[in-house]
Write a protein that holds these residues in place. Structure first.
Motif, PDB file in Angstrom:
ATOM      1  N   ASP A 190      42.621 -16.211  -7.344  1.00 22.97           N
ATOM      2  CA  ASP A 190      42.764 -15.159  -6.334  1.00 22.97           C
ATOM      3  C   ASP A 190      41.385 -14.682  -5.878  1.00 22.97           C
ATOM      4  OD1 ASP A 190      43.953 -13.166  -4.735  1.00 22.97           O
ATOM      5  OD2 ASP A 190      43.827 -11.701  -6.365  1.00 22.97           O
ATOM      6  N   ILE A 191      40.633 -15.575  -5.241  1.00 24.87           N
ATOM      7  CA  ILE A 191      39.243 -15.252  -4.893  1.00 24.87           C
ATOM      8  C   ILE A 191      39.015 -15.077  -3.396  1.00 24.87           C
ATOM      9  CG2 ILE A 191      38.315 -16.375  -6.937  1.00 24.87           C
ATOM     10  CD1 ILE A 191      37.546 -18.746  -5.104  1.00 24.87           C
ATOM     11  N   CYS A 192      40.000 -15.340  -2.587  1.00 30.78           N
ATOM     12  CA  CYS A 192      39.804 -15.284  -1.131  1.00 30.78           C
ATOM     13  C   CYS A 192      40.103 -13.877  -0.617  1.00 30.78           C
ATOM     14  CB  CYS A 192      40.662 -16.337  -0.439  1.00 30.78           C
ATOM     15  SG  CYS A 192      40.141 -18.020  -0.809  1.00 30.78           S
ATOM     16  N   HIS A 193      39.110 -13.023  -0.724  1.00 30.23           N
ATOM     17  CA  HIS A 193      39.202 -11.636  -0.274  1.00 30.23           C
ATOM     18  C   HIS A 193      37.959 -11.287   0.544  1.00 30.23           C
ATOM     19  CE1 HIS A 193      42.658 -10.592  -2.844  1.00 30.23           C
ATOM     20  NE2 HIS A 193      42.071 -11.339  -3.770  1.00 30.23           N
ATOM     21  N   PRO A 194      38.078 -10.363   1.497  1.00 26.59           N
ATOM     22  CA  PRO A 194      36.889  -9.938   2.245  1.00 26.59           C
ATOM     23  C   PRO A 194      35.771  -9.435   1.336  1.00 26.59           C
ATOM     24  CG  PRO A 194      38.881  -9.130   3.302  1.00 26.59           C
ATOM     25  CD  PRO A 194      39.311  -9.738   2.001  1.00 26.59           C
ATOM     26  N   GLU A 195      36.146  -8.795   0.224  1.00 24.64           N
ATOM     27  CA  GLU A 195      35.140  -8.283  -0.703  1.00 24.64           C
ATOM     28  C   GLU A 195      34.285  -9.415  -1.283  1.00 24.64           C
ATOM     29  OE1 GLU A 195      38.671  -5.474  -0.718  1.00 24.64           O
ATOM     30  OE2 GLU A 195      38.348  -7.643  -0.757  1.00 24.64           O
ATOM     31  N   VAL A 196      34.908 -10.560  -1.538  1.00 26.71           N
ATOM     32  CA  VAL A 196      34.164 -11.713  -2.044  1.00 26.71           C
ATOM     33  C   VAL A 196      33.217 -12.229  -0.968  1.00 26.71           C
ATOM     34  CG1 VAL A 196      34.370 -14.084  -2.885  1.00 26.71           C
ATOM     35  CG2 VAL A 196      35.966 -12.327  -3.710  1.00 26.71           C
ATOM     36  N   GLY A 197      33.725 -12.355   0.263  1.00 25.70           N
ATOM     37  CA  GLY A 197      32.873 -12.776   1.361  1.00 25.70           C
ATOM     38  C   GLY A 197      31.702 -11.840   1.569  1.00 25.70           C
ATOM     39  N   ARG A 198      31.947 -10.524   1.431  1.00 25.24           N
ATOM     40  CA  ARG A 198      30.879  -9.535   1.609  1.00 25.24           C
ATOM     41  C   ARG A 198      29.806  -9.694   0.537  1.00 25.24           C
ATOM     42  NH1 ARG A 198      33.887  -5.256   1.548  1.00 25.24           N
ATOM     43  NH2 ARG A 198      34.246  -5.460   3.789  1.00 25.24           N
ATOM     44  N   ALA A 199      30.218  -9.938  -0.692  1.00 26.59           N
ATOM     45  CA  ALA A 199      29.244 -10.106  -1.776  1.00 26.59           C
ATOM     46  C   ALA A 199      28.383 -11.342  -1.557  1.00 26.59           C
ATOM     47  CB  ALA A 199      29.970 -10.186  -3.115  1.00 26.59           C
ATOM     48  N   ILE A 200      29.012 -12.461  -1.161  1.00 27.48           N
ATOM     49  CA  ILE A 200      28.261 -13.695  -0.944  1.00 27.48           C
ATOM     50  C   ILE A 200      27.289 -13.544   0.220  1.00 27.48           C
ATOM     51  CG2 ILE A 200      28.471 -16.132  -0.259  1.00 27.48           C
ATOM     52  CD1 ILE A 200      31.158 -16.157  -1.800  1.00 27.48           C
ATOM     53  N   ALA A 201      27.755 -12.952   1.322  1.00 30.94           N
ATOM     54  CA  ALA A 201      26.891 -12.756   2.486  1.00 30.94           C
ATOM     55  C   ALA A 201      25.755 -11.788   2.176  1.00 30.94           C
ATOM     56  CB  ALA A 201      27.705 -12.263   3.678  1.00 30.94           C
ATOM     57  N   SER A 202      26.061 -10.727   1.430  1.00 33.09           N
ATOM     58  CA  SER A 202      25.026  -9.757   1.069  1.00 33.09           C
ATOM     59  C   SER A 202      23.923 -10.405   0.255  1.00 33.09           C
ATOM     60  CB  SER A 202      25.643  -8.587   0.283  1.00 33.09           C
ATOM     61  OG  SER A 202      26.565  -7.864   1.048  1.00 33.09           O
ATOM     62  N   ALA A 203      24.309 -11.302  -0.641  1.00 29.03           N
ATOM     63  CA  ALA A 203      23.299 -11.986  -1.463  1.00 29.03           C
ATOM     64  C   ALA A 203      22.331 -12.784  -0.586  1.00 29.03           C
ATOM     65  CB  ALA A 203      23.982 -12.915  -2.469  1.00 29.03           C
ATOM     66  N   MET A 204      22.843 -13.320   0.523  1.00 26.54           N
ATOM     67  CA  MET A 204      21.998 -14.135   1.398  1.00 26.54           C
ATOM     68  C   MET A 204      20.893 -13.340   2.081  1.00 26.54           C
ATOM     69  SD  MET A 204      24.897 -16.398   3.328  1.00 26.54           S
ATOM     70  CE  MET A 204      26.134 -17.320   2.429  1.00 26.54           C
ATOM     71  N   THR A 205      21.072 -12.022   2.203  1.00 25.59           N
ATOM     72  CA  THR A 205      20.071 -11.204   2.888  1.00 25.59           C
ATOM     73  C   THR A 205      18.916 -10.822   1.977  1.00 25.59           C
ATOM     74  OG1 THR A 205      21.106  -9.087   2.339  1.00 25.59           O
ATOM     75  CG2 THR A 205      21.888 -10.216   4.326  1.00 25.59           C
ATOM     76  N   ALA A 206      19.091 -10.944   0.681  1.00 23.99           N
ATOM     77  CA  ALA A 206      18.041 -10.536  -0.256  1.00 23.99           C
ATOM     78  C   ALA A 206      16.840 -11.475  -0.130  1.00 23.99           C
ATOM     79  CB  ALA A 206      18.575 -10.552  -1.687  1.00 23.99           C
ATOM     80  N   GLY A 207      15.685 -10.907   0.086  1.00 27.55           N
ATOM     81  CA  GLY A 207      14.474 -11.701   0.158  1.00 27.55           C
ATOM     82  C   GLY A 207      14.122 -12.180   1.545  1.00 27.55           C
ATOM     83  N   ILE A 208      15.001 -11.966   2.530  1.00 27.62           N
ATOM     84  CA  ILE A 208      14.669 -12.386   3.907  1.00 27.62           C
ATOM     85  C   ILE A 208      13.689 -11.389   4.513  1.00 27.62           C
ATOM     86  CG2 ILE A 208      15.590 -12.631   6.245  1.00 27.62           C
ATOM     87  CD1 ILE A 208      18.046 -13.837   5.166  1.00 27.62           C
TER      88      ILE A 208
END
Length: 447
Positions: free
Chosen positions: A429-447
């Motif tokens: 049960d991993i397909c939730h907007p909250e999961v997408g938000r966490a993954i996308a947020s991680a991508m912004t770190a260090g940019i």
């Protein structure tokens, strides 16, 4: 060119031994990434799936959720994304084994047919002709396990031999159950210990004590007396859980092999062709182990710069990244942190709602002879990443819960255990907007 959530989409299929099934697909990936001037590649691996259709459905459900969150983040809107879907041979526990009482559902000799059916289902899953022959022999023994001690001896010996032939599993993973544990006990004792493992009886003294009580009864303790030794249905349950452990061990081995021998070299080629392309590795279940193995590479000194690593309900040891979890022992993937192989954040979803990880590690604890007060929880030597997050890992932060709201303020070089109790309700049960938000947020770190 195929697309997924408007992003160019590529697939790579890997064989049982970890090699790319079609090398032309790698060339197509490199050409496509170059043509599209890709700046960020999402690499996603499934875990406990029976076929490619399950994997593709996971990707088609999850990627749009990530893409929707990417579009909300100004730091990512000018970047060019593409997706690589990994396909590899894996198996999952049956649905009835993940429900209350399911793991103890074999109750009569006639129900040995259920064990036979499961063995037949798995005939083509394991590696090698010799192992396939061993499964055939196990099928022949299954109807006799309830009454014939010699059949039990032969069945256990066959399972031990299958695990013993998985020579590509590193011996230096002491934080996870090793093949040597199987050789420490007589067959009847091992099957009895494995006879009552229920995924709903995890992570707490009440559930664990219920398991201990059942085992005490079957071993002829004060509560059960000598009659417990003749609970023949227990032998069938134990045989089924031993098969599950063997299947788990094969998945563990194969995920690591595909990650190190298959995916890692492909991604090294991607970075050589496009040094500025950022790699975002996402894995579910044993796919989390696969992408972690790809990140770690064949040696501690291997270099594959990964931008972010997202582990969703990971099916490997919660000590995988640990420092000194026992005297002088580090987790098998410790070098991912010490060698800074991930430049951005590592995020890990964790919840005790995950019955599949719970079942795998409850079985593992029994194989290892561990009968404790909190089976599968953070204090269990054989606890799982998807249940407890990264344990005894100094770099780990527990400051975030996987929920809605603003983007997560992740920092580079930090590992985050995200409490997902309120969002993720079972292993898949991993397909939730909250999961997408966490993954996308991680991508912004260090940019």
């Amino acid at each position: 060119m195929a697309t997924l959530a408007t992003y160019p989409y590529f697939e790579l299929e890997f064989t049982k031994d970890g090699t790319v099934f079609d090398p032309i697909a790698v060339d197509a990936l490199l050409t496509g990434l170059t043509t599209n001037q890709t700046t960020d590649l999402l690499v996603i691996s499934h875990g406990w799936n029976n076929d490619e259709a399950d994997a593709r459905k996971l990707y088609s459900d999850l990627v749009p959720l990530i893409a929707a969150e990417i579009r909300k983040l100004p730091a990512l809107t000018t970047r060019e994304f593409a997706v690589l879907g990994v396909l590899w041979p894996s198996k999952k526990f049956t649905d009835d084994e993940l429900t209350a009482g399911g793991a103890a559902s074999i109750t009569t000799a006639s129900d040995s047919d259920a064990l036979v059916d499961r063995l037949r289902e798995l005939q083509d899953f394991f590696d090698g002709d010799e192992t396939a022959h061993g499964i055939q022999q196990a099928i022949a023994e299954a109807p006799h396990l309830d009454r014939d001690p010699n059949a039990r001896i032969r069945y256990v010996a066959l399972m031990k031999a299958i695990v013993g032939r998985m020579t590509h599993i590193p011996d230096n993973e002491p934080e996870d159950v090793s093949a040597s544990h199987l050789n420490r006990e007589e067959p009847d004792a091992l099957l009895t210990r494995l006879s009552d493992v229920d995924p709903t009886d995890l992570s707490g003294s009440e559930g664990a004590n219920a398991i201990d009580t059942a085992i005490d009864m079957q071993l002829g303790g004060e509560q059960g007396g000598a009659e417990g030794l003749f609970d023949f249905s227990g032998f069938l349950n134990g045989a089924r859980n031993l098969l599950n452990f063997t299947t788990y061990y094969q998945m563990k081995a194969r995920a690591g092999q595909v990650g190190v021998l298959g995916l890692n070299p492909v991604l090294v080629r991607v970075k050589a062709a496009m040094p500025a392309c950022r790699l975002h590795l996402i894995g579910h279940s044993f796919g989390a182990r696969l992408v972690t193995a790809a990140t770690a590479g064949p040696t501690d000194e291997s270099v594959l710069p990964v931008a972010t690593l997202s582990l969703l309900q990971g099916a490997f040891s919660h000590y995988g990244f640990a420092k000194n979890y026992q005297q002088g022992k580090n987790g098998f993937f410790r070098s991912v942190l010490t060698q800074h192989k991930v430049t951005g954040p590592i995020i890990i979803s964790q919840t005790h709602n995950d019955k599949a990880v719970g079942l795998a590690y409850a079985i593992a604890s029994r194989v290892a002879g561990q009968i404790g007060a909190a089976v599968g929880d953070a204090n269990d030597l054989y606890g799982g990443m998807g249940a407890n997050g990264a344990q005894k890992t100094p770099e780990a932060s527990t400051q975030f819960t996987l929920n809605g709201g603003s983007p997560f303020a992740f920092q580079p070089g930090t590992l985050y255990n995200l409490n997902a109790d309120a969002t993720i309700h079972d292993h898949s049960d991993i397909c939730h907007p909250e999961v997408g938000r966490a993954i996308a947020s991680a991508m912004t770190a260090g940019i």
